[in-house]
Write an enzyme that holds these catalytic residues in place. Structure first.
Site, PDB file in Angstrom:
ATOM      1  N   TRP A 130      10.892 -14.654  -8.409  1.00 18.65           N
ATOM      2  CA  TRP A 130       9.572 -15.162  -8.777  1.00 18.65           C
ATOM      3  C   TRP A 130       8.661 -15.358  -7.565  1.00 18.65           C
ATOM      4  CZ3 TRP A 130       9.368 -19.200  -5.638  1.00 18.65           C
ATOM      5  CH2 TRP A 130      10.596 -19.743  -5.237  1.00 18.65           C
ATOM      6  N   ASN A 131       9.197 -15.294  -6.338  1.00 17.52           N
ATOM      7  CA  ASN A 131       8.377 -15.803  -5.227  1.00 17.52           C
ATOM      8  C   ASN A 131       7.195 -14.897  -4.856  1.00 17.52           C
ATOM      9  OD1 ASN A 131      10.173 -14.023  -4.038  1.00 17.52           O
ATOM     10  ND2 ASN A 131      10.422 -15.232  -2.181  1.00 17.52           N
ATOM     11  N   HIS A 155      12.800  -9.537 -14.774  1.00 17.91           N
ATOM     12  CA  HIS A 155      12.109 -10.413 -13.830  1.00 17.91           C
ATOM     13  C   HIS A 155      12.692 -11.831 -13.935  1.00 17.91           C
ATOM     14  CE1 HIS A 155       9.209 -11.118 -10.850  1.00 17.91           C
ATOM     15  NE2 HIS A 155       8.220 -10.371 -11.300  1.00 17.91           N
ATOM     16  N   ALA A 156      12.353 -12.673 -12.970  1.00 16.49           N
ATOM     17  CA  ALA A 156      12.827 -14.058 -13.004  1.00 16.49           C
ATOM     18  C   ALA A 156      12.292 -14.745 -14.260  1.00 16.49           C
ATOM     19  CB  ALA A 156      12.368 -14.789 -11.755  1.00 16.49           C
ATOM     20  N   SER A 157      13.080 -15.667 -14.791  1.00 18.28           N
ATOM     21  CA  SER A 157      12.762 -16.270 -16.089  1.00 18.28           C
ATOM     22  C   SER A 157      11.485 -17.118 -16.068  1.00 18.28           C
ATOM     23  CB  SER A 157      13.928 -17.135 -16.558  1.00 18.28           C
ATOM     24  OG  SER A 157      15.033 -16.312 -16.802  1.00 18.28           O
ATOM     25  N   GLY A 206      16.834 -11.509  -4.395  1.00 16.95           N
ATOM     26  CA  GLY A 206      17.096 -12.882  -4.819  1.00 16.95           C
ATOM     27  C   GLY A 206      18.162 -13.515  -3.953  1.00 16.95           C
ATOM     28  N   SER A 207      18.914 -14.423  -4.544  1.00 21.30           N
ATOM     29  CA  SER A 207      19.915 -15.181  -3.783  1.00 21.30           C
ATOM     30  C   SER A 207      21.211 -14.377  -3.603  1.00 21.30           C
ATOM     31  CB  SER A 207      20.212 -16.474  -4.534  1.00 21.30           C
ATOM     32  OG  SER A 207      20.705 -16.145  -5.817  1.00 21.30           O
ATOM     33  N   GLU A 228      18.292  -7.183  -1.597  1.00 26.59           N
ATOM     34  CA  GLU A 228      17.380  -7.876  -0.670  1.00 26.59           C
ATOM     35  C   GLU A 228      17.574  -9.359  -0.908  1.00 26.59           C
ATOM     36  OE1 GLU A 228      15.628  -6.541   1.559  1.00 26.59           O
ATOM     37  OE2 GLU A 228      15.178  -4.498   0.934  1.00 26.59           O
ATOM     38  N   LEU A 229      18.330 -10.015  -0.033  1.00 27.71           N
ATOM     39  CA  LEU A 229      18.718 -11.393  -0.333  1.00 27.71           C
ATOM     40  C   LEU A 229      18.038 -12.390   0.604  1.00 27.71           C
ATOM     41  CD1 LEU A 229      22.443 -10.486  -1.100  1.00 27.71           C
ATOM     42  CD2 LEU A 229      20.486 -10.483  -2.647  1.00 27.71           C
ATOM     43  N   CYS A 262      11.454 -15.181   1.794  1.00 26.92           N
ATOM     44  CA  CYS A 262      12.738 -14.827   2.411  1.00 26.92           C
ATOM     45  C   CYS A 262      12.565 -14.648   3.914  1.00 26.92           C
ATOM     46  CB  CYS A 262      13.287 -13.555   1.773  1.00 26.92           C
ATOM     47  SG  CYS A 262      12.110 -12.210   1.753  1.00 26.92           S
TER      48      CYS A 262
HETATM   49  P1  NAP Z   1      17.827 -15.927  -7.863  1.00 24.98           P
HETATM   50  O1  NAP Z   1      18.147 -17.156  -8.593  1.00 24.98           O
HETATM   51  O2  NAP Z   1      18.917 -15.144  -7.276  1.00 24.98           O
HETATM   52  O3  NAP Z   1      16.984 -15.027  -8.887  1.00 24.98           O
HETATM   53  C1  NAP Z   1      16.550 -13.737  -8.581  1.00 24.98           C
HETATM   54  C2  NAP Z   1      16.685 -12.861  -9.811  1.00 24.98           C
HETATM   55  O4  NAP Z   1      18.056 -12.675 -10.101  1.00 24.98           O
HETATM   56  C3  NAP Z   1      16.081 -13.479 -11.078  1.00 24.98           C
HETATM   57  O5  NAP Z   1      15.549 -12.457 -11.873  1.00 24.98           O
HETATM   58  C4  NAP Z   1      17.274 -14.120 -11.738  1.00 24.98           C
HETATM   59  O6  NAP Z   1      17.118 -14.292 -13.125  1.00 24.98           O
HETATM   60  C5  NAP Z   1      18.351 -13.097 -11.440  1.00 24.98           C
HETATM   61  N1  NAP Z   1      19.706 -13.610 -11.437  1.00 24.98           N
HETATM   62  C6  NAP Z   1      20.138 -14.868 -11.120  1.00 24.98           C
HETATM   63  N2  NAP Z   1      21.479 -14.940 -11.215  1.00 24.98           N
HETATM   64  C7  NAP Z   1      21.908 -13.716 -11.574  1.00 24.98           C
HETATM   65  C8  NAP Z   1      23.194 -13.153 -11.829  1.00 24.98           C
HETATM   66  N3  NAP Z   1      24.301 -13.876 -11.722  1.00 24.98           N
HETATM   67  N4  NAP Z   1      23.267 -11.855 -12.182  1.00 24.98           N
HETATM   68  C9  NAP Z   1      22.153 -11.115 -12.290  1.00 24.98           C
HETATM   69  N5  NAP Z   1      20.906 -11.581 -12.078  1.00 24.98           N
HETATM   70  C10 NAP Z   1      20.788 -12.866 -11.710  1.00 24.98           C
HETATM   71  O7  NAP Z   1      16.854 -16.165  -6.662  1.00 24.98           O
HETATM   72  P2  NAP Z   1      15.560 -17.067  -6.639  1.00 24.98           P
HETATM   73  O8  NAP Z   1      15.951 -18.465  -6.424  1.00 24.98           O
HETATM   74  O9  NAP Z   1      14.695 -16.750  -7.790  1.00 24.98           O
HETATM   75  O10 NAP Z   1      14.856 -16.464  -5.323  1.00 24.98           O
HETATM   76  C11 NAP Z   1      15.041 -17.006  -4.098  1.00 24.98           C
HETATM   77  C12 NAP Z   1      15.958 -16.189  -3.225  1.00 24.98           C
HETATM   78  O11 NAP Z   1      15.507 -14.846  -3.127  1.00 24.98           O
HETATM   79  C13 NAP Z   1      15.936 -16.719  -1.806  1.00 24.98           C
HETATM   80  O12 NAP Z   1      17.232 -16.728  -1.290  1.00 24.98           O
HETATM   81  C14 NAP Z   1      15.077 -15.700  -1.076  1.00 24.98           C
HETATM   82  O13 NAP Z   1      15.292 -15.666   0.299  1.00 24.98           O
HETATM   83  C15 NAP Z   1      15.450 -14.432  -1.768  1.00 24.98           C
HETATM   84  N6  NAP Z   1      14.425 -13.400  -1.572  1.00 24.98           N
HETATM   85  C16 NAP Z   1      14.736 -12.317  -0.792  1.00 24.98           C
HETATM   86  C17 NAP Z   1      13.781 -11.347  -0.537  1.00 24.98           C
HETATM   87  C18 NAP Z   1      14.093 -10.152   0.319  1.00 24.98           C
HETATM   88  O14 NAP Z   1      13.322  -9.210   0.295  1.00 24.98           O
HETATM   89  N7  NAP Z   1      15.181 -10.135   1.059  1.00 24.98           N
HETATM   90  C19 NAP Z   1      12.516 -11.488  -1.082  1.00 24.98           C
HETATM   91  C20 NAP Z   1      12.229 -12.602  -1.857  1.00 24.98           C
HETATM   92  C21 NAP Z   1      13.209 -13.556  -2.105  1.00 24.98           C
HETATM   93  P3  NAP Z   1      16.759 -15.742 -13.747  1.00 24.98           P
HETATM   94  O15 NAP Z   1      15.432 -16.125 -13.211  1.00 24.98           O
HETATM   95  O16 NAP Z   1      16.758 -15.489 -15.202  1.00 24.98           O
HETATM   96  O17 NAP Z   1      17.848 -16.669 -13.291  1.00 24.98           O
END
Ligand code: NAP
Length: 455
Positions: A130-131, A155-157, A206-207, A228-229, A262
């Site tokens: 979502w960020n 996409h994020a929920s 994401g994470s 991309e974490l 990130c």
């Molecule tokens: P997140 O909880 O991992 O969510 C990201 C996406 O993954 C969402 O669409 C989420 O869906 C989905 N998701 C969550 N758990 C999952 C699973 N077990 N299996 C499959 N999909 C899953 O991350 P966030 O808190 O939204 O974002 C923050 C993180 O992203 C931070 O660590 C940040 O550094 C990282 N990030 C990295 C980059 C990069 O380019 N490296 C860019 C931006 C952000 P739901 O919303 O439905 O849970």
């Protein structure tokens, strides 16, 4: 997690979305796969025409799209507008360059003709955060669609309206039906989607937990992934640096997107000799920031995207304090404000071996460390499980070369802010993931690199 728009500036639930049923998801995959049969044979000029149109739509309605972003995840409106503009840029970049990036590459061998041919893979699943709710999606969409792939987005929920707006842009741009679809589904449906034989590869931003879970599901079915974490990027300031410029850029680098980026500068690693001065300059910059309604033009920092993120950040800061860190500024949620507000915060005297020293703080919190020399700076910079970006400040060219060589990260920026640019590859190492987005490397991630040999 419910799929819903909850305004982070007020906590108000504005709209709840019914997730797609399993039958609807199946039907979407069928549509995507069918679309690929024809889409893979469209020409580069045709795809480019649609991609330019997408860029035009983004630019024309940028205020409307920015408003949706700010409403759903709280970034300041002006930076949301800039994000939409950057999406238009990446669409035009790949519309201009894709044919060149994917042209046959002839190689002399014992054959009468031998070359490398790049071909699309098919349906690619993108799981996005979502960020940067528009940018993250467009930096996937532009190269994927220009290469002849078709996309499915989970996409994020908390940003469903962004997801639907993006699907609509692609449709309005003229891309054939089914070439890009947003699926409003929860994350527990992702593994099944990956298992579907018609889905050929996946990317997740994401994470680490989400990345590991997607990669495990893909690994079971031998499917390519790009991850991309997270990051805990160092911002190194050495004695010869322009301290004022470093403090101004460091503030921007830490506070971008309300601190939820990130590639934000998360750990400030400063030479003892200039640490007092830099700390004072950074504090001055942080104190100037205005926290408030993200729709207002003079707001620098809006609310954090969700109540959970606010809670987690608060817990991390408290944990850091109980391990011995001190607060120079901020340090507590702004409970007097409605919404998920956290103030600009600076932590000092953090024991380097405390668990939080190595963690990612996803909010407006800077950690300040002092080091004696460049080797200590590099050691501390690398002492994290992440390896996304790094910013290092010094005017000594030998030090610059040493930092470039020794820092473990997907990107090193000298005397500047770590940022993504369509012309340069973007991605990390270690727990920050693998694979690259953007540039020629990004478009090569989801293609079959076919070797052709003709006697
Ligand atoms: P997140 O909880 O991992 O969510 C990201 C996406 O993954 C969402 O669409 C989420 O869906 C989905 N998701 C969550 N758990 C999952 C699973 N077990 N299996 C499959 N999909 C899953 O991350 P966030 O808190 O939204 O974002 C923050 C993180 O992203 C931070 O660590 C940040 O550094 C990282 N990030 C990295 C980059 C990069 O380019 N490296 C860019 C931006 C952000 P739901 O919303 O439905 O849970």
């Amino acid at each position: 997690m419910a799929i819903a728009t909850i305004n982070p500036a007020t906590g108000e639930t504005l709209k709840i979305f019914e997730p797609l049923s399993d039958a609807q998801v199946k039907s979407a995959v069928y549509t995507a796969d069918e679309a690929f049969c024809d889409y893979r044979n469209t020409s580069f000029p045709q795809r480019a025409k649609w991609m330019y149109k997408a860029a035009d739509i983004l630019e024309k309605d940028k205020a409307e799209f920015a408003k949706v972003m700010t409403l759903e995840m709280g970034k300041p409106f002006q930076s949301a507008v800039a994000e939409v503009e950057k999406c238009a840029l990446v669409c035009r970049y790949y519309a201009d360059k894709a044919a060149d990036f994917l042209r046959d590459v002839y190689i002399e061998t014992d054959a009468s003709q031998s070359f490398v041919k790049y071909q699309p893979l098919g349906v690619i699943l993108a799981v996005m955060p979502w960020n940067f709710p528009f940018w993250q999606v467009f930096r996937f969409v532009a190269p994927a669609l220009m290469a002849g792939n078709v996309g499915l987005l989970k996409h994020a929920s908390n940003v469903p309206q962004c997801a639907l707006a993006i699907e609509n842009i692609i449709q309005q741009a003229g891309f054939p039906q089914g070439v890009f679809q947003s699926l409003l589904i929860s994350s527990d449906k992702v593994a099944n989607l990956i298992a579907d034989e018609r889905v050929k590869a996946a990317t997740l931003t994401g994470s680490e937990g989400a990345g590991a879970s997607l990669a495990a599901a893909a690994g079971k079915h031998i499917k390519k992934t790009v991850l991309e974490l997270g990051g805990s990027d160092p911002f190194i300031v050495l004695a010869s640096a322009d301290l004022e410029a470093a403090a101004i850029t460091g503030t921007k680098a830490r506070m971008l997107n309300n601190g939820q980026s990130c590639i934000a500068a998360k750990r400030f690693i400063v030479a003892e000799a200039v640490a007092d001065k830099f700390e004072k300059l950074l504090l001055e910059q942080f104190q100037k920031l205005k926290v408030g309604d993200p729709m207002k033009e003079d707001t620098n920092i809006g609310p954090l995207a969700t109540a959970d993120i606010l809670k987690e950040l608060d817990e991390q800061v408290q944990k850091s304090l109980s391990s011995g860190a001190k607060v120079l500024l901020g340090g507590k949620p702004l409970l007097n404000m409605k919404g998920n507000y956290y103030p600009p915060t600076i932590l000092t005297d953090i024991p380097v071996d405390s668990p939080t020293a190595k963690e990612e703080f996803f909010g407006p919190v800077a950690m300040l460390f002092r080091i004696k020399n460049i080797d200590e700076a590099i050691k501390l910079a690398n002492d994290t499980p992440f390896g996304l970006g790094a910013s290092a400040w010094t005017n000594d060219t030998e030090e610059q070369q040493y930092l470039i060589s020794e820092i473990e990260a997907g990107a090193v920026f000298i005397n500047g802010l770590v940022k993504s640019d369509p012309r340069m590859p973007f991605g990390g190492i270690k727990l920050s993931g693998y694979g690259r987005e953007l540039s020629i490397q990004g478009i090569h991630e989801f293609v079959n690199v076919k070797t052709v040999w003709v006697k």
